[in-house]
Write a protein that holds these residues in place. Structure first.
Motif, PDB file in Angstrom:
ATOM      1  N   ARG A 133     -33.319  93.157-100.216  1.00  0.00           N
ATOM      2  CA  ARG A 133     -32.152  93.159 -99.327  1.00  0.00           C
ATOM      3  C   ARG A 133     -31.522  91.765 -99.336  1.00  0.00           C
ATOM      4  O   ARG A 133     -32.231  90.758 -99.267  1.00  0.00           O
ATOM      5  CB  ARG A 133     -32.569  93.515 -97.907  1.00  0.00           C
ATOM      6  N   PRO A 134     -30.205  91.669 -99.404  1.00  0.00           N
ATOM      7  CA  PRO A 134     -29.562  90.343 -99.414  1.00  0.00           C
ATOM      8  C   PRO A 134     -29.953  89.535 -98.176  1.00  0.00           C
ATOM      9  O   PRO A 134     -30.038  90.066 -97.070  1.00  0.00           O
ATOM     10  CB  PRO A 134     -28.072  90.673 -99.422  1.00  0.00           C
ATOM     11  N   HIS A 135     -30.200  88.244 -98.388  1.00  0.00           N
ATOM     12  CA  HIS A 135     -30.553  87.342 -97.296  1.00  0.00           C
ATOM     13  C   HIS A 135     -30.064  85.942 -97.645  1.00  0.00           C
ATOM     14  O   HIS A 135     -29.753  85.641 -98.797  1.00  0.00           O
ATOM     15  CB  HIS A 135     -32.071  87.355 -97.048  1.00  0.00           C
ATOM     16  N   ARG A 136     -30.004  85.095 -96.659  1.00  0.00           N
ATOM     17  CA  ARG A 136     -29.425  83.762 -96.819  1.00  0.00           C
ATOM     18  C   ARG A 136     -30.297  82.887 -97.712  1.00  0.00           C
ATOM     19  O   ARG A 136     -31.513  82.855 -97.604  1.00  0.00           O
ATOM     20  CB  ARG A 136     -29.238  83.113 -95.441  1.00  0.00           C
ATOM     21  N   HIS A 137     -29.617  82.137 -98.619  1.00  0.00           N
ATOM     22  CA  HIS A 137     -30.261  81.176 -99.502  1.00  0.00           C
ATOM     23  C   HIS A 137     -29.756  79.771 -99.199  1.00  0.00           C
ATOM     24  O   HIS A 137     -28.837  79.578 -98.408  1.00  0.00           O
ATOM     25  CB  HIS A 137     -30.007  81.545-100.967  1.00  0.00           C
ATOM     26  N   SER A 138     -30.356  78.772 -99.848  1.00  0.00           N
ATOM     27  CA  SER A 138     -30.081  77.377 -99.501  1.00  0.00           C
ATOM     28  C   SER A 138     -28.685  76.917 -99.864  1.00  0.00           C
ATOM     29  O   SER A 138     -28.231  75.886 -99.366  1.00  0.00           O
ATOM     30  CB  SER A 138     -31.111  76.450-100.168  1.00  0.00           C
ATOM     31  N   ASP A 139     -27.964  77.643-100.712  1.00  0.00           N
ATOM     32  CA  ASP A 139     -26.582  77.250-101.031  1.00  0.00           C
ATOM     33  C   ASP A 139     -25.590  77.862-100.056  1.00  0.00           C
ATOM     34  O   ASP A 139     -24.378  77.658-100.186  1.00  0.00           O
ATOM     35  CB  ASP A 139     -26.236  77.667-102.458  1.00  0.00           C
ATOM     36  N   GLY A 140     -26.085  78.624 -99.082  1.00  0.00           N
ATOM     37  CA  GLY A 140     -25.212  79.261 -98.103  1.00  0.00           C
ATOM     38  C   GLY A 140     -24.830  80.682 -98.448  1.00  0.00           C
ATOM     39  O   GLY A 140     -24.142  81.347 -97.671  1.00  0.00           O
ATOM     40  N   GLY A 141     -25.263  81.195 -99.620  1.00  0.00           N
ATOM     41  CA  GLY A 141     -24.937  82.552-100.026  1.00  0.00           C
ATOM     42  C   GLY A 141     -26.023  83.535 -99.654  1.00  0.00           C
ATOM     43  O   GLY A 141     -27.176  83.166 -99.402  1.00  0.00           O
ATOM     44  N   ASP A 142     -25.649  84.815 -99.606  1.00  0.00           N
ATOM     45  CA  ASP A 142     -26.590  85.894 -99.329  1.00  0.00           C
ATOM     46  C   ASP A 142     -26.810  86.700-100.613  1.00  0.00           C
ATOM     47  O   ASP A 142     -25.868  87.279-101.163  1.00  0.00           O
ATOM     48  CB  ASP A 142     -26.055  86.825 -98.237  1.00  0.00           C
ATOM     49  N   TYR A 143     -28.055  86.730-101.090  1.00  0.00           N
ATOM     50  CA  TYR A 143     -28.387  87.414-102.334  1.00  0.00           C
ATOM     51  C   TYR A 143     -29.667  88.218-102.171  1.00  0.00           C
ATOM     52  O   TYR A 143     -30.523  87.894-101.344  1.00  0.00           O
ATOM     53  CB  TYR A 143     -28.595  86.405-103.485  1.00  0.00           C
ATOM     54  N   ALA A 144     -29.814  89.223-103.013  1.00  0.00           N
ATOM     55  CA  ALA A 144     -31.074  89.964-103.108  1.00  0.00           C
ATOM     56  C   ALA A 144     -31.962  89.302-104.148  1.00  0.00           C
ATOM     57  O   ALA A 144     -31.485  88.790-105.160  1.00  0.00           O
ATOM     58  CB  ALA A 144     -30.801  91.409-103.501  1.00  0.00           C
ATOM     59  N   ALA A 145     -33.262  89.298-103.895  1.00  0.00           N
ATOM     60  CA  ALA A 145     -34.203  88.781-104.879  1.00  0.00           C
ATOM     61  C   ALA A 145     -34.326  89.774-106.032  1.00  0.00           C
ATOM     62  O   ALA A 145     -33.886  90.922-105.936  1.00  0.00           O
ATOM     63  CB  ALA A 145     -35.556  88.539-104.234  1.00  0.00           C
ATOM     64  N   VAL A 146     -34.943  89.342-107.115  1.00  0.00           N
ATOM     65  CA  VAL A 146     -35.091  90.200-108.293  1.00  0.00           C
ATOM     66  C   VAL A 146     -36.536  90.614-108.532  1.00  0.00           C
ATOM     67  O   VAL A 146     -36.823  91.388-109.442  1.00  0.00           O
ATOM     68  CB  VAL A 146     -34.536  89.504-109.556  1.00  0.00           C
ATOM     69  N   ILE A 147     -37.480  90.124-107.741  1.00  0.00           N
ATOM     70  CA  ILE A 147     -38.890  90.411-107.969  1.00  0.00           C
ATOM     71  C   ILE A 147     -39.187  91.873-107.650  1.00  0.00           C
ATOM     72  O   ILE A 147     -38.645  92.443-106.697  1.00  0.00           O
ATOM     73  CB  ILE A 147     -39.765  89.454-107.138  1.00  0.00           C
ATOM     74  N   THR A 148     -40.044  92.497-108.468  1.00  0.00           N
ATOM     75  CA  THR A 148     -40.355  93.922-108.329  1.00  0.00           C
ATOM     76  C   THR A 148     -41.870  94.141-108.282  1.00  0.00           C
ATOM     77  O   THR A 148     -42.660  93.246-108.596  1.00  0.00           O
ATOM     78  CB  THR A 148     -39.784  94.730-109.512  1.00  0.00           C
ATOM     79  N   GLU A 149     -42.254  95.370-107.931  1.00  0.00           N
ATOM     80  CA  GLU A 149     -43.671  95.730-107.954  1.00  0.00           C
ATOM     81  C   GLU A 149     -44.253  95.569-109.356  1.00  0.00           C
ATOM     82  O   GLU A 149     -45.408  95.172-109.522  1.00  0.00           O
ATOM     83  CB  GLU A 149     -43.848  97.175-107.484  1.00  0.00           C
ATOM     84  N   GLN A 150     -43.464  95.876-110.379  1.00  0.00           N
ATOM     85  CA  GLN A 150     -43.942  95.739-111.748  1.00  0.00           C
ATOM     86  C   GLN A 150     -44.243  94.283-112.094  1.00  0.00           C
ATOM     87  O   GLN A 150     -45.192  93.982-112.816  1.00  0.00           O
ATOM     88  CB  GLN A 150     -42.931  96.319-112.729  1.00  0.00           C
ATOM     89  N   ASP A 151     -43.433  93.359-111.552  1.00  0.00           N
ATOM     90  CA  ASP A 151     -43.699  91.932-111.774  1.00  0.00           C
ATOM     91  C   ASP A 151     -45.066  91.552-111.214  1.00  0.00           C
ATOM     92  O   ASP A 151     -45.828  90.820-111.849  1.00  0.00           O
ATOM     93  CB  ASP A 151     -42.611  91.076-111.122  1.00  0.00           C
ATOM     94  N   PHE A 152     -45.361  92.036-110.027  1.00  0.00           N
ATOM     95  CA  PHE A 152     -46.681  91.784-109.440  1.00  0.00           C
ATOM     96  C   PHE A 152     -47.783  92.351-110.338  1.00  0.00           C
ATOM     97  O   PHE A 152     -48.779  91.689-110.627  1.00  0.00           O
ATOM     98  CB  PHE A 152     -46.777  92.423-108.053  1.00  0.00           C
ATOM     99  N   ALA A 153     -47.604  93.598-110.767  1.00  0.00           N
ATOM    100  CA  ALA A 153     -48.645  94.289-111.518  1.00  0.00           C
ATOM    101  C   ALA A 153     -48.925  93.625-112.863  1.00  0.00           C
ATOM    102  O   ALA A 153     -50.052  93.691-113.369  1.00  0.00           O
ATOM    103  CB  ALA A 153     -48.247  95.745-111.723  1.00  0.00           C
ATOM    104  N   GLN A 154     -47.924  93.002-113.446  1.00  0.00           N
ATOM    105  CA  GLN A 154     -48.081  92.407-114.766  1.00  0.00           C
ATOM    106  C   GLN A 154     -48.521  90.944-114.713  1.00  0.00           C
ATOM    107  O   GLN A 154     -48.730  90.320-115.757  1.00  0.00           O
ATOM    108  CB  GLN A 154     -46.764  92.515-115.541  1.00  0.00           C
ATOM    109  N   SER A 155     -48.673  90.399-113.522  1.00  0.00           N
ATOM    110  CA  SER A 155     -49.051  88.994-113.379  1.00  0.00           C
ATOM    111  C   SER A 155     -50.555  88.862-113.239  1.00  0.00           C
ATOM    112  O   SER A 155     -51.208  89.673-112.589  1.00  0.00           O
ATOM    113  CB  SER A 155     -48.370  88.395-112.143  1.00  0.00           C
ATOM    114  N   SER A 156     -51.104  87.824-113.855  1.00  0.00           N
ATOM    115  CA  SER A 156     -52.540  87.599-113.756  1.00  0.00           C
ATOM    116  C   SER A 156     -52.843  86.124-113.951  1.00  0.00           C
ATOM    117  O   SER A 156     -52.299  85.479-114.859  1.00  0.00           O
ATOM    118  CB  SER A 156     -53.287  88.423-114.812  1.00  0.00           C
ATOM    119  N   ALA A 157     -53.693  85.586-113.094  1.00  0.00           N
ATOM    120  CA  ALA A 157     -54.168  84.221-113.274  1.00  0.00           C
ATOM    121  C   ALA A 157     -55.114  84.178-114.472  1.00  0.00           C
ATOM    122  O   ALA A 157     -55.625  85.203-114.928  1.00  0.00           O
ATOM    123  CB  ALA A 157     -54.882  83.742-112.016  1.00  0.00           C
TER     124      ALA A 157
END
Length: 636
Positions: free
Chosen positions: A241-265
């Motif tokens: 959902r769009p939310h305020r960022h440090s430049d003063g704009g409101d944007y949605a993030a791009v991170i997804t459940e698939q990004d979580f699933a494919q990440s590994s330490a």
């Protein structure tokens, strides 16, 4: 006899000594949790993991489970092989230069979900526990769950940080206001504060492995739960959902459940050099770790008298070596195929050393590696950036500090109180909350070191996911971090925003070995200053012969003549920030050489800690930072 200035015999606290185990961290509760694990038979990796999860709870303005970490460790079974703990998440699949540019952005914002790398800190700690620990996950997480459920005495620095972003929370990030300003009231310092939602997350990780037959399988199940369970689902849904960022704009993030699933330490090979009979191990060049290696290689060609940070000549030489190493960082480092061996070769280092003259450089001077001179961005000062901004940026938490808080530094020409005399020790805060001259509200980092009686040793740097980084995710009790702000929106640059690539993190622990045995684990929070302050400690320990506490207590300094790693990525030519205790003669000498010196106060720079081990005698030591009256060591 050392050519260094003789350290004071009187330290702010003793260097702890013993033979059983030592823990040191940036918060006394984390240190106590780690030491309690050692006392009950756990090893250094069990202890460090327990302390790290406590840090998530008690230092939420400096790190969180939605952030990142890097670590270095050596095991008693393979003591001569330093290993990197890779807990730096990568850019999500949707984090492309094209998408961010389409939003009208020139830089990755310093706060908000667009700056979130995939969080990897929790998975990294679980991996360490799975592969090298001995304790059950439930036992390791017990202290963290207890503080989250039953309450912990909240630090004054946390309440000040909440106050500094109160307007942002109440106007734009209501979920953060609900978490950190319950019932519309900012908690008071020392008040017991709870985070039951995060406690539930930890309980779910434990529950995920209840039916597994082995300790390792139970932890593996917890890792799967983190990557594919409720955390991934709620975080990706909420930040879409769009939310305020440090430049003063409101944007949605791009991170997804698939990004979580494919990440590994994972574990990686450390980068190393030899210096004065010791092996110095660092995280490779996808971090800023090799800054310390290059600076030490440059300085190794000078006589000892030029390596003492407490003298005019030594301070000047150290600052100039750091500028050269940091320029190479800014131009060359990133998640790329840089030939680090060439950068650390004698031929290259000699060419860099030859650039150090009698005057302070005001330029960024990267070298040529692999036929490439790198690619520096346009250098913009903080004042120049602030003059271009029309939005009110005073409520955004965007990065780690360059100076110790708003207005804390002062020009060298302004005399210190009781000028000419060393002020008594005071517990100044090196990362006082508040906005700097760009309007940015700074976060910082945590650190933990542990050594056990068997010879296992670890140095780790948890960070990111500060409470002011992005909106708190309802149901989880924490937010995601903002490490993508270290990547550039220019596809032709090193460290360009690239899906699947790791941001060039500032997180930079250090491990020192001698004769194939780990002997020192050390580190400090501080963003761009981490390797700068660590350099002072290494020089004073290995060349000056200081005790650990003497080296940590000694006056500190660093250069600001670098491209800032955090939004808005500014550069301060010839800038040097120093503690007043460096002395009037030394400060005047640095000014005469062209350094633009700013005083930080007597006790303001660095949050160093370390543990040591003598392999021959088994003697263990620990020391910690007195600045801020928060970091402590424990051991016996």
């Amino acid at each position: 006899m050392s050519a260094f200035v003789t350290p004071s015999e009187h330290t702010t606290r003793p260097t702890l000594q013993g033979t059983f185990g030592m823990s040191s961290s940036t918060h006394w509760l984390a240190t106590a949790a780690s030491q309690s694990v050692l006392e009950r038979g756990g090893n250094a990796f069990d202890a460090a993991t327990a302390g790290a999860f406590v840090l998530h709870v008690v230092e939420p303005h400096l790190n969180g489970p939605g952030g990142d970490m890097t670590g270095l460790f050596a095991t008693a079974e393979a003591p001569g092989t330093p290993v990197v703990m890779m807990g730096q998440g990568a850019a999500p699949a949707g984090a492309t230069v094209e998408h961010y540019r389409s939003l009208g952005l020139d830089l990755v914002p310093g706060a908000g979900g667009l700056a979130a790398a995939v969080p990897a800190a929790v998975d990294a700690w679980l991996l360490l526990l799975q592969e090298h620990g001995t304790w059950e996950l439930a036992d390791v997480l017990d202290c963290a769950i207890g503080y989250a459920e039953d309450g912990f005495p909240i630090l004054a620095r946390v309440t000040k940080q909440i106050e500094s972003v109160r307007e942002l929370f109440e106007q734009h990030w209501p979920s953060s206001a609900a978490q950190w300003i319950p019932d519309g009231r900012i908690p008071q310092p020392g008040e017991l504060f709870r985070n039951p939602e995060y406690a539930q997350v930890l309980r779910e990780l434990i529950a995920a492995g209840e039916n597994a037959s082995t300790r390792e399988d139970r932890i593996a199940a917890a890792r799967r739960e983190w990557a594919t369970g409720r955390v991934a689902k709620l975080a990706s849904e909420f930040l879409s959902r769009p939310h305020r960022h440090s430049d003063g704009g409101d944007y949605a993030a791009v991170i997804t459940e698939q990004d979580f699933a494919q990440s590994s330490a994972r574990f990686e090979e450390a980068a190393t050099i030899e210096f004065r009979g010791h092996t110095i191990a660092k995280v490779p060049h996808w971090s800023q770790g090799p800054v310390l290696l290059e600076a030490l290689r440059i300085l190794d060609g000078f006589d000892d008298e030029r390596l003492d940070p407490s003298t005019e000549l030594g301070a000047h030489t150290v600052l100039e070596a750091l500028k050269l190493a940091l320029a190479d960082r800014d131009a060359h480092f990133g998640d790329n195929d840089l030939d680090l061996d060439e950068m650390l070769s004698e031929e290259y280092i000699a060419s860099r050393r030859a650039l150090i003259g009698e005057r302070a450089s005001a330029e960024s001077r990267p070298g040529t590696v692999g036929g490439s001179s790198g690619d520096l961005p346009r250098l913009v000062t903080a004042a120049e950036f602030a003059a271009t901004q029309s939005a009110d940026l005073s409520s955004f938490g965007v990065g780690e500090p360059t100076v110790p808080g708003a207005g804390a530094g002062r020009p060298a020409e302004e005399p210190a109180p009781e000028a000419g005399a060393a002020a008594p020790f005071t517990a100044a805060d090196p990362a006082e909350p508040g906005a700097d001259e760009t309007g940015a509200v700074r976060g910082d980092t945590c650190h933990i070191d542990v050594v056990d009686r068997w010879g296992n040793m670890i140095s780790a740097m948890p960070s990111g996911g500060w409470l002011q980084s992005s909106p708190t995710i309802p149901g989880l009790g924490f937010c995601l971090g903002t490490r993508l702000q270290m990547m550039w929106l220019d596809e032709g640059r090193n460290a360009a925003l690239t899906p699947g690539a790791r941001p060039r993190t500032t997180l930079s622990p250090t491990l020192v070995l001698r004769d194939g045995q780990p002997v020192i684990a050390l580190g400090t929070p501080g963003g761009d200053q981490q390797d700068q302050w660590q350099l002072l400690l290494v020089l004073r320990l290995l060349v000056g012969g200081y005790t650990p506490q003497q080296a940590i207590d000694a006056p500190a300094m660093h250069t600001t003549s670098l491209v800032g790693s955090f939004w808005p990525r500014t550069f301060e030519p010839a800038g040097a920030l120093v503690e007043d205790r460096l002395g009037e003669d030394v400060i005047a000498g640095l000014e005469a050489r062209g350094h633009r010196v700013t005083r930080a106060g007597d006790w303001a720079l660095g949050r160093l800690s370390c543990v040591t081990r003598d392999p021959e005698t088994g003697l263990l030591q620990a020391a910690s930072n007195p600045r801020g009256a928060q970091g402590y060591s424990a051991g016996r």
